[in-house]
Design an enzyme around this catalytic site. Structure first.
Site, PDB file in Angstrom:
ATOM      1  N   GLU A 161      -9.352 -20.414   4.178  1.00 56.72           N
ATOM      2  CA  GLU A 161     -10.203 -19.917   5.272  1.00 56.72           C
ATOM      3  C   GLU A 161      -9.976 -18.414   5.320  1.00 56.72           C
ATOM      4  O   GLU A 161      -8.904 -17.957   5.713  1.00 56.72           O
ATOM      5  CB  GLU A 161      -9.813 -20.568   6.602  1.00 56.72           C
ATOM      6  CG  GLU A 161     -10.070 -22.063   6.671  1.00 56.72           C
ATOM      7  CD  GLU A 161     -11.544 -22.436   6.699  1.00 56.72           C
ATOM      8  OE1 GLU A 161     -12.397 -21.534   6.734  1.00 56.72           O
ATOM      9  OE2 GLU A 161     -11.832 -23.635   6.672  1.00 56.72           O
ATOM     10  N   LYS A 197       4.534 -21.707   6.885  1.00 61.61           N
ATOM     11  CA  LYS A 197       5.008 -20.320   6.841  1.00 61.61           C
ATOM     12  C   LYS A 197       4.081 -19.437   7.676  1.00 61.61           C
ATOM     13  O   LYS A 197       2.961 -19.141   7.283  1.00 61.61           O
ATOM     14  CB  LYS A 197       5.017 -19.793   5.404  1.00 61.61           C
ATOM     15  CG  LYS A 197       5.746 -18.464   5.314  1.00 61.61           C
ATOM     16  CD  LYS A 197       5.215 -17.542   4.246  1.00 61.61           C
ATOM     17  CE  LYS A 197       4.006 -16.761   4.645  1.00 61.61           C
ATOM     18  NZ  LYS A 197       4.211 -15.750   5.692  1.00 61.61           N
TER      19      LYS A 197
HETATM   20  P1  NAD Z   1      -3.139 -11.862   5.249  1.00 60.46           P
HETATM   21  O1  NAD Z   1      -3.935 -12.392   4.125  1.00 60.46           O
HETATM   22  O2  NAD Z   1      -2.537 -10.522   5.141  1.00 60.46           O
HETATM   23  O3  NAD Z   1      -1.918 -12.832   5.585  1.00 60.46           O
HETATM   24  C1  NAD Z   1      -2.112 -14.202   5.867  1.00 60.46           C
HETATM   25  C2  NAD Z   1      -0.854 -14.960   5.509  1.00 60.46           C
HETATM   26  O4  NAD Z   1      -0.653 -14.900   4.103  1.00 60.46           O
HETATM   27  C3  NAD Z   1       0.433 -14.414   6.134  1.00 60.46           C
HETATM   28  O5  NAD Z   1       1.236 -15.510   6.510  1.00 60.46           O
HETATM   29  C4  NAD Z   1       1.054 -13.647   4.980  1.00 60.46           C
HETATM   30  O6  NAD Z   1       2.455 -13.501   5.078  1.00 60.46           O
HETATM   31  C5  NAD Z   1       0.690 -14.521   3.807  1.00 60.46           C
HETATM   32  N1  NAD Z   1       0.700 -13.862   2.502  1.00 60.46           N
HETATM   33  C6  NAD Z   1       0.604 -12.541   2.211  1.00 60.46           C
HETATM   34  N2  NAD Z   1       0.621 -12.337   0.881  1.00 60.46           N
HETATM   35  C7  NAD Z   1       0.721 -13.553   0.310  1.00 60.46           C
HETATM   36  C8  NAD Z   1       0.744 -14.014  -1.047  1.00 60.46           C
HETATM   37  N3  NAD Z   1       0.683 -13.175  -2.076  1.00 60.46           N
HETATM   38  N4  NAD Z   1       0.806 -15.330  -1.250  1.00 60.46           N
HETATM   39  C9  NAD Z   1       0.831 -16.212  -0.231  1.00 60.46           C
HETATM   40  N5  NAD Z   1       0.822 -15.838   1.067  1.00 60.46           N
HETATM   41  C10 NAD Z   1       0.773 -14.529   1.332  1.00 60.46           C
HETATM   42  O7  NAD Z   1      -4.096 -11.983   6.505  1.00 60.46           O
HETATM   43  P2  NAD Z   1      -3.850 -11.498   7.995  1.00 60.46           P
HETATM   44  O8  NAD Z   1      -3.972 -10.006   7.990  1.00 60.46           O
HETATM   45  O9  NAD Z   1      -2.639 -12.146   8.548  1.00 60.46           O
HETATM   46  O10 NAD Z   1      -5.105 -12.134   8.744  1.00 60.46           O
HETATM   47  C11 NAD Z   1      -6.310 -11.485   8.886  1.00 60.46           C
HETATM   48  C12 NAD Z   1      -7.349 -12.083   7.980  1.00 60.46           C
HETATM   49  O11 NAD Z   1      -7.428 -13.487   8.163  1.00 60.46           O
HETATM   50  C13 NAD Z   1      -8.747 -11.554   8.262  1.00 60.46           C
HETATM   51  O12 NAD Z   1      -9.413 -11.257   7.055  1.00 60.46           O
HETATM   52  C14 NAD Z   1      -9.440 -12.724   8.945  1.00 60.46           C
HETATM   53  O13 NAD Z   1     -10.826 -12.718   8.843  1.00 60.46           O
HETATM   54  C15 NAD Z   1      -8.789 -13.877   8.286  1.00 60.46           C
HETATM   55  N6  NAD Z   1      -8.885 -15.076   9.111  1.00 60.46           N
HETATM   56  C16 NAD Z   1      -9.701 -16.075   8.697  1.00 60.46           C
HETATM   57  C17 NAD Z   1      -9.858 -17.206   9.465  1.00 60.46           C
HETATM   58  C18 NAD Z   1     -10.775 -18.315   9.020  1.00 60.46           C
HETATM   59  O14 NAD Z   1     -10.668 -19.402   9.540  1.00 60.46           O
HETATM   60  N7  NAD Z   1     -11.650 -18.103   8.083  1.00 60.46           N
HETATM   61  C19 NAD Z   1      -9.156 -17.328  10.651  1.00 60.46           C
HETATM   62  C20 NAD Z   1      -8.318 -16.296  11.041  1.00 60.46           C
HETATM   63  C21 NAD Z   1      -8.184 -15.178  10.237  1.00 60.46           C
END
Ligand code: NAD
Length: 477
Positions: A245, A172
């Site tokens: 992550e 997803k």
């Molecule tokens: P996000 O947490 O808003 O969304 C990530 C994913 O989770 C999306 O696909 C979203 O639709 C889904 N999602 C949202 N709510 C959910 C729920 N309740 N249950 C399950 N899935 C749900 O993050 P983002 O804004 O897309 O990404 C940015 C963040 O990701 C930053 O904090 C960044 O540091 C982190 N990030 C971490 C890594 C790593 O490897 N540690 C890599 C890239 C990004």
């Protein structure tokens, strides 16, 4: 070959699946609608999980060499469509050409290298009649949830090891960047048996349904720490395995003996690559007091040579912020910094669109408790901070709930290693940064995550351990 100009469809059970509804995808450089995206309903999620479940027995029973070969072929298929993927990635994510090349090229490399991995059986005892061995067995259906900063590479980081280990997958993507992942799903229909990889698109609800689904055995999630907490909670229903992550607020510590200009250039890219929408971006740069002014000057001079613009235009180095939500967050962070009277060495203001552009902002030695230091900006707003005492700077570097990565810059390798060992982070780079490998473990400490991606440690996260104890000498009762 698949058609990148055709409509976007989900992939369920190896076939084309329209959504129950649809939503729009935008180009963040222009704010124009670029596609209608299928929106999966609950029934389609159930169908995708059921297809993955049906595909699991045959897929997991294949010899590992066949699964490895299939994963390597995914790399070939991506490579054959690399140009299409790069263009689409720039249109939906905003990143400039060099960034798109890095991500798509990296995805090919990851498929080919993860395809060389396998987990050996561990023999704990083999003496006389008794043999005790632990082997790694796949889990079943894996749910892979990805963010919007590196949508293709981060999906591959999950799909490749999940498949090599013998699992089947439901992917997803983020609702902000679903297009390349949908095309990847379409491409995989020609590479893998039906149901082995399913791609569904929708909003955050869909992610929550996936993490709560009783037939999913593991969630591999990359995203924010706030969502990571929700994933962990929801996954507890059937004790799913989880790999999380999450976010970071990575410190860089610059010692006084560095080549100032060269290090400033390195740290510019360490901080602003992908318009700083990078979990491991250098997000707080601590520079020794004795070189701070020269370093700040070099950083600002270099920043002035970098072109921010539409990633599709030649000569653009850094693209826009990927979506309006993140753009608004950054505007709020900048407004707060201005209201606090913080001094900007570069940037600090945002002009209204079209396009979600934030000029490179560098903040001059803000207080440690200011929002620009405490929060993960996830955009081009960098605090540059002075220090004079090593113990003090290490304490400041560690004074965060995050623990993703860090970097130390010095000619004195012993000193740098001594500092690195005292930093609470999953990766500490010395005199280089952001060198990732399919064969090197990556994962966060503290609230930056749980578990590992990449390397055999990462592969093992897609398995259960199964110990078999055989006693040839004992007589069955
Ligand atoms: P996000 O947490 O808003 O969304 C990530 C994913 O989770 C999306 O696909 C979203 O639709 C889904 N999602 C949202 N709510 C959910 C729920 N309740 N249950 C399950 N899935 C749900 O993050 P983002 O804004 O897309 O990404 C940015 C963040 O990701 C930053 O904090 C960044 O540091 C982190 N990030 C971490 C890594 C790593 O490897 N540690 C890599 C890239 C990004």
């Amino acid at each position: 070959m698949i058609d990148f100009h055709a409509d976007y469809r989900m992939t369920i059970d190896g076939a084309d699946a329209p959504g129950e509804g649809s939503f729009e995808a935008f180009n963040p450089a222009t704010e124009e609608v670029i596609a209608q995206v299928p929106q999966a309903g609950r029934a389609q999620l159930d169908a995708a999980v059921a297809a993955a479940r049906r595909a699991f027995p045959a897929w997991s029973a294949l010899p590992v060499a066949e699964r490895q070969a299939a994963v390597s072929r995914i790399g070939d298929a991506i490579e054959a469509h690399a140009e299409d993927f790069m263009r689409l990635l720039t249109r939906e994510q905003g990143k400039a050409r060099a960034g798109a090349e890095w991500e798509i090229g990296g995805s090919v490399i990851w498929c080919r290298e993860i395809a060389k991995q396998d987990l050996p059986v561990h023999v704990a005892e083999d003496s006389g009649d008794r043999r005790v061995e632990t082997r790694r067995v796949p889990l079943g259906v894996v749910g892979a949830i990805t963010p919007w900063n590196f949508p293709v590479l981060l999906a591959i980081w999950k799909i490749a090891p999940a498949l090599v280990a013998g699992n089947t997958v439901v992917v997803k993507p983020s609702p902000f960047t679903p297009l390349c992942t949908l095309k990847l799903g379409e491409l995989l229909r020609g590479v893998l048996p039906p149901g082995v990889v399913n791609v569904i698109s929708g909003g955050n609800d869909l992610g929550a349904w996936l993490t709560g689904h009783p037939d999913v055995r593991k969630i591999s999630f990359t995203g924010s720490t706030a969502t990571g907490r929700k994933v962990m909670e929801s996954a507890s229903g059937n004790l799913k395995r989880i790999t999380l992550e999450l976010g970071g607020n990575d410190p860089a510590i610059v010692l006084p003996d560095v080549d100032v200009e060269a290090t400033a250039r390195e740290l510019f890219w360490a901080s602003f690559q992908n318009s700083a929408q990078f979990c491991v971006a250098a997000k707080r740069v601590y520079v020794h007091d004795s070189i701070y002014d020269r370093f700040a000057g070099a950083l600002v001079d270099y920043a002035a040579t970098v072109k921010v613009g539409d990633g599709a235009e030649q000569g653009t180095d850094l693209g826009p912020i990927q979506n309006r939500m993140q753009f608004e967050k950054l505007k709020d962070l900048l407004a707060d910094a201005n209201a606090q009277g913080l001094r900007f060495l570069a940037g600090g203001a945002v002009s209204e669109g079209p396009g979600f552009f934030v000029p490179i902002a560098i903040v001059d030695n803000p207080p440690e408790d200011s929002r620009v230091v405490r929060e993960e900006a996830f955009g081009p707003v960098l605090p540059l901070l002075r220090y004079s005492d090593l113990d003090d700077v290490i304490a400041r570097a560690n004074d965060t709930d995050y623990g993703l990565a860090a970097s130390v810059w010095s000619r004195d390798i012993d000193a740098a290693q001594g500092i690195a060992r005292r930093i609470e982070a999953g990766t500490v780079w010395i005199n280089e940064i952001h060198s990732f490998s399919p064969h090197v473990a990556f994962g966060g400490h503290k609230q930056s995550g749980i578990g590992i991606e990449n390397a055999l440690d990462g592969l093992a996260e897609y398995t259960n351990a199964q110990t078999i104890v055989t006693n040839r000498g004992a007589t069955p009762a």
